[in-house]
Write a protein that holds these residues in place. Structure first.
Motif, PDB file in Angstrom:
ATOM      1  N   GLY A 145      15.226  -2.184 -25.447  1.00 34.18           N
ATOM      2  CA  GLY A 145      14.666  -2.584 -26.734  1.00 34.18           C
ATOM      3  C   GLY A 145      15.671  -2.983 -27.791  1.00 34.18           C
ATOM      4  O   GLY A 145      15.295  -3.161 -28.968  1.00 34.18           O
ATOM      5  N   THR A 146      16.922  -3.142 -27.435  1.00 31.48           N
ATOM      6  CA  THR A 146      17.934  -3.586 -28.391  1.00 31.48           C
ATOM      7  C   THR A 146      17.491  -4.877 -29.077  1.00 31.48           C
ATOM      8  O   THR A 146      17.043  -5.813 -28.428  1.00 31.48           O
ATOM      9  N   LYS A 147      17.626  -4.910 -30.397  1.00 35.78           N
ATOM     10  CA  LYS A 147      17.308  -6.126 -31.140  1.00 35.78           C
ATOM     11  C   LYS A 147      18.500  -7.082 -31.087  1.00 35.78           C
ATOM     12  O   LYS A 147      19.635  -6.692 -31.341  1.00 35.78           O
ATOM     13  N   ALA A 148      18.214  -8.336 -30.749  1.00 34.33           N
ATOM     14  CA  ALA A 148      19.253  -9.356 -30.693  1.00 34.33           C
ATOM     15  C   ALA A 148      18.780 -10.584 -31.454  1.00 34.33           C
ATOM     16  O   ALA A 148      17.599 -10.926 -31.435  1.00 34.33           O
ATOM     17  N   VAL A 149      19.716 -11.223 -32.131  1.00 31.29           N
ATOM     18  CA  VAL A 149      19.434 -12.459 -32.853  1.00 31.29           C
ATOM     19  C   VAL A 149      20.389 -13.532 -32.342  1.00 31.29           C
ATOM     20  O   VAL A 149      21.610 -13.339 -32.348  1.00 31.29           O
ATOM     21  N   ILE A 150      19.837 -14.641 -31.885  1.00 29.70           N
ATOM     22  CA  ILE A 150      20.623 -15.810 -31.508  1.00 29.70           C
ATOM     23  C   ILE A 150      20.287 -16.919 -32.496  1.00 29.70           C
ATOM     24  O   ILE A 150      19.114 -17.267 -32.671  1.00 29.70           O
ATOM     25  N   VAL A 151      21.315 -17.435 -33.142  1.00 25.25           N
ATOM     26  CA  VAL A 151      21.134 -18.503 -34.125  1.00 25.25           C
ATOM     27  C   VAL A 151      21.704 -19.789 -33.543  1.00 25.25           C
ATOM     28  O   VAL A 151      22.792 -19.792 -32.954  1.00 25.25           O
ATOM     29  N   ALA A 176      15.795  -6.641 -23.805  1.00 21.40           N
ATOM     30  CA  ALA A 176      16.149  -6.866 -25.209  1.00 21.40           C
ATOM     31  C   ALA A 176      14.975  -7.477 -25.967  1.00 21.40           C
ATOM     32  O   ALA A 176      14.120  -8.155 -25.397  1.00 21.40           O
ATOM     33  N   GLU A 177      14.951  -7.239 -27.261  1.00 15.95           N
ATOM     34  CA  GLU A 177      13.987  -7.869 -28.162  1.00 15.95           C
ATOM     35  C   GLU A 177      14.735  -8.975 -28.895  1.00 15.95           C
ATOM     36  O   GLU A 177      15.473  -8.712 -29.846  1.00 15.95           O
ATOM     37  N   VAL A 178      14.578 -10.207 -28.435  1.00 14.74           N
ATOM     38  CA  VAL A 178      15.424 -11.313 -28.883  1.00 14.74           C
ATOM     39  C   VAL A 178      14.680 -12.236 -29.840  1.00 14.74           C
ATOM     40  O   VAL A 178      13.581 -12.717 -29.539  1.00 14.74           O
ATOM     41  N   HIS A 179      15.320 -12.490 -30.963  1.00 16.48           N
ATOM     42  CA  HIS A 179      14.809 -13.465 -31.924  1.00 16.48           C
ATOM     43  C   HIS A 179      15.742 -14.668 -31.901  1.00 16.48           C
ATOM     44  O   HIS A 179      16.929 -14.543 -32.222  1.00 16.48           O
ATOM     45  N   LEU A 180      15.237 -15.828 -31.514  1.00 15.59           N
ATOM     46  CA  LEU A 180      16.010 -17.074 -31.535  1.00 15.59           C
ATOM     47  C   LEU A 180      15.616 -17.852 -32.779  1.00 15.59           C
ATOM     48  O   LEU A 180      14.464 -18.260 -32.933  1.00 15.59           O
ATOM     49  N   LYS A 200      18.227  -8.650 -42.266  1.00 13.70           N
ATOM     50  CA  LYS A 200      16.825  -8.244 -42.352  1.00 13.70           C
ATOM     51  C   LYS A 200      16.330  -7.664 -41.028  1.00 13.70           C
ATOM     52  O   LYS A 200      15.582  -6.660 -41.015  1.00 13.70           O
ATOM     53  N   LEU A 201      16.714  -8.268 -39.925  1.00 14.22           N
ATOM     54  CA  LEU A 201      16.175  -7.872 -38.626  1.00 14.22           C
ATOM     55  C   LEU A 201      16.893  -6.707 -37.970  1.00 14.22           C
ATOM     56  O   LEU A 201      16.295  -5.987 -37.161  1.00 14.22           O
TER      57      LEU A 201
END
Length: 203
Positions: A145-151, A176-180, A200-201
């Motif tokens: 469940g690690t939060k990851a952000v890819i920009v 993972a919990e990924v936000h692209l 924020k995330l």
């Protein structure tokens, strides 16, 4: 091969309760990427950034056939993994953030996915997993469940958006919990909106 040269700021490792590991881009300095921590870290943080020998983690594009980037790529992975392991002797991995820009963003995703575990968060400012082809069997573990952000941008000259999208899928397959986040026409840099999104995330 890369020397193991680590630059730090913030709280001494034995006294810190959180950590932020930062990976610089091609041609850059560890000291420069350390300044990114000013947006995220407070007095609880140990902050560390390794320096790539000759300022480059691997010589060619991250989408070049992997053998052409050796032995530098494997050496870079070893440096980052060692830093994570040494840091986790004092701070549990679930309190360690991993973050990188460009070539360092690719390395951030690659190392974390090869050795997936629960992290505090993962942020890749313009990056994707490494290799001419992505082999799912290379990546092991459970992000839990690690939060990851890819920009990324829709027009980045170095990192195709499709590679960020494929990387998101692989990381999600590892738990993972990924936000692209895609910013249209974004230049190859870290923009303020991306920094605020990561704050924020994940923080």
């Amino acid at each position: 091969m890369h020397q193991y040269q680590i630059y730090t700021k913030g709280k001494n490792l034995p006294n810190a309760t959180k950590a932020l590991i930062l990976l610089h881009g091609r041609g850059a300095l560890a000291q420069d990427i350390l300044t990114l921590s000013d947006f995220f870290a407070d007095e609880r943080f140990y902050i560390a950034a390794p320096q790539a020998t000759n300022y480059t983690w691997y010589p060619y594009s991250f989408m070049t056939k992997e053998s052409q980037n050796e032995p530098w790529l494997s050496s870079a992975v070893e440096v980052v993994k060692r830093l994570i392991d040494e840091t986790s002797q004092y701070i549990p991995a679930e309190h360690i953030y991993l973050m990188g820009f460009s070539q360092g963003a690719c390395l951030t995703l690659e190392v974390s996915s090869r050795f997936a575990q629960k992290y505090a968060g993962i942020a890749a400012f313009i990056g994707g997993l490494i290799g001419d082809k992505l082999l799912a069997e290379r990546y092991q573990g459970d992000f839990k469940g690690t939060k990851a952000v890819i920009v990324n941008s829709d027009i980045d000259p170095h990192v195709p958006l499709s590679r960020s999208e494929d990387s998101k899928k692989i990381m999600e397959g590892l738990g993972a919990e990924v936000h692209l986040q895609v910013y249209p026409n974004m230049p190859h840099t870290i923009i303020n909106q991306a920094v605020e999104l990561v704050k924020k995330l994940m923080f």
